[in-house]
Design a protein around this motif. Sequence first.
Motif, PDB file in Angstrom:
ATOM      1  N   ALA A 284       0.822  -1.215   0.000  1.00  0.00           N
ATOM      2  CA  ALA A 284       0.000   0.000   0.000  1.00  0.00           C
ATOM      3  C   ALA A 284       0.853   1.261   0.000  1.00  0.00           C
ATOM      4  N   LEU A 285       2.037   1.184   0.601  1.00  0.00           N
ATOM      5  CA  LEU A 285       2.894   2.360   0.730  1.00  0.00           C
ATOM      6  C   LEU A 285       3.838   2.562  -0.448  1.00  0.00           C
ATOM      7  N   GLN A 286       3.880   1.649  -1.389  1.00  0.00           N
ATOM      8  CA  GLN A 286       4.908   1.696  -2.425  1.00  0.00           C
ATOM      9  C   GLN A 286       4.809   2.910  -3.342  1.00  0.00           C
ATOM     10  N   ASP A 287       3.638   3.473  -3.511  1.00  0.00           N
ATOM     11  CA  ASP A 287       3.497   4.649  -4.369  1.00  0.00           C
ATOM     12  C   ASP A 287       3.199   5.905  -3.563  1.00  0.00           C
ATOM     13  N   THR A 288       3.666   5.936  -2.326  1.00  0.00           N
ATOM     14  CA  THR A 288       3.511   7.098  -1.451  1.00  0.00           C
ATOM     15  C   THR A 288       4.898   7.639  -1.103  1.00  0.00           C
ATOM     16  N   PRO A 289       4.979   8.785  -0.423  1.00  0.00           N
ATOM     17  CA  PRO A 289       6.300   9.292  -0.017  1.00  0.00           C
ATOM     18  C   PRO A 289       7.017   8.419   1.004  1.00  0.00           C
ATOM     19  N   ALA A 290       6.329   7.508   1.662  1.00  0.00           N
ATOM     20  CA  ALA A 290       6.981   6.641   2.652  1.00  0.00           C
ATOM     21  C   ALA A 290       8.059   5.806   1.976  1.00  0.00           C
ATOM     22  N   ARG A 291       9.190   5.670   2.654  1.00  0.00           N
ATOM     23  CA  ARG A 291      10.347   4.987   2.080  1.00  0.00           C
ATOM     24  C   ARG A 291      10.337   3.526   2.519  1.00  0.00           C
ATOM     25  N   VAL A 292       9.932   2.649   1.618  1.00  0.00           N
ATOM     26  CA  VAL A 292       9.773   1.236   1.967  1.00  0.00           C
ATOM     27  C   VAL A 292      10.370   0.356   0.873  1.00  0.00           C
ATOM     28  N   PRO A 293      10.779  -0.883   1.230  1.00  0.00           N
ATOM     29  CA  PRO A 293      11.182  -1.842   0.197  1.00  0.00           C
ATOM     30  C   PRO A 293       9.978  -2.229  -0.658  1.00  0.00           C
ATOM     31  N   ARG A 294      10.247  -2.785  -1.835  1.00  0.00           N
ATOM     32  CA  ARG A 294       9.172  -3.216  -2.733  1.00  0.00           C
ATOM     33  C   ARG A 294       8.921  -4.707  -2.553  1.00  0.00           C
ATOM     34  N   VAL A 295       7.675  -5.051  -2.261  1.00  0.00           N
ATOM     35  CA  VAL A 295       7.293  -6.461  -2.125  1.00  0.00           C
ATOM     36  C   VAL A 295       7.193  -7.088  -3.513  1.00  0.00           C
ATOM     37  N   LEU A 296       7.874  -8.204  -3.712  1.00  0.00           N
ATOM     38  CA  LEU A 296       7.927  -8.869  -5.009  1.00  0.00           C
ATOM     39  C   LEU A 296       7.005 -10.080  -5.092  1.00  0.00           C
ATOM     40  N   ALA A 297       6.768 -10.751  -3.975  1.00  0.00           N
ATOM     41  CA  ALA A 297       5.904 -11.933  -3.958  1.00  0.00           C
ATOM     42  C   ALA A 297       5.493 -12.218  -2.527  1.00  0.00           C
TER      43      ALA A 297
END
Length: 362
Positions: free
Chosen positions: A94-107
């Motif tokens: 949910a946070l991946q396209d927000t300003p929050a700095r998070v890793p990207r979940v791949l699976a």
Amino acid sequence: MSAPIAPDDIVRTPADGQANSRPPLLVLDPLESFLDAHGLGAGEVRATPIGEGHSNVTYLIERGGEEFVLRRPPRPPLPPSAHDVLREARLLRALQDTPARVPRVLAVGDDESVIGAPFYVMNRVAGEVIVTSMPPELDDPRERRRTAEELIDSLVEIHGVDWRAAGLEGFGKPTGYLERQLRRFLGLWELNKTREIPAVEGVGAWLAENMPESGPATIVHGDYRLGNTIFAPGAPARLAAVLDWEMATIGDPLADVGYLCMMWTEAGDPRGGMRDSLGAVTRAEGFPTRAELIARYEERSGRSMRDLRWYTTLALWKSVVFMEGNYKRAVAGMTDDPYLKAFGEGVLELARQAEAVSRGEV
């Protein structure tokens, strides 16, 4: 920092795991099939534990020249609702396209038959996790201060996310967060405790009697500290990603600030305890004081950091409950983490600190 590894942690097949007295943490053959199905590398997996290893379990997965990070719960038994990695993965997505700095979940692996527990795989973020020392290129007063400023600014970004627009309706309840925290952790205490510690009930009663009124709800990380972030390589200091979201919910953002202050050491603080073990590095010249952290948060967020003593006491009290649960797993032989095995007295010290802060003595 790497977590310890035991001979029964990683096995090749499910049958190999059945021959051991404890369930494995990784089963490589079905994991490789899962990674194949999601187009994540090729060939044999090399798995190495990474991180502090005190709660959820995290592995660096190397495969065919590519690197990923896998996260799963620790071995059972686990308290209800704790160590929910699928919930954590939902939040990160949910946070991946927000300003929050998070890793990207791949699976996401929600089928427990793969490795024996739910898990998710994310991209590996290059950089440094700062726990006991600074990277050489950031080890001067100016970069230390910038490191702290990045930490605060990233927290402001998290609290500024429109969580409803991000698809997190129902992830947590926007009202009554503080009351629920007290109820939940009192319940967890009954499950986690290995001995009677009167301070837990006493501080819990003080928190209930002195509870402040929360402002508008935001995403709350729940374990926000320097050691749960990755800083990009090189100077100037830049926070690349915030890690370890298992405690996250929707609630009072000031709980994160109180927790950060509880974990932040400064020159003149007493030595020892969990604060030093997880954050003594911030004693060094250039790092701001807790008061300066709060001032920057207030300036950048527009929120008043009121009732600091209450929120810091809450953070300490929750840490007592949480760490007692980890200590209980260590005593039961379900983790090989030497830090947790030696934390029996540390829980008592946290309880004493919570009492002292609630009384305004520190």
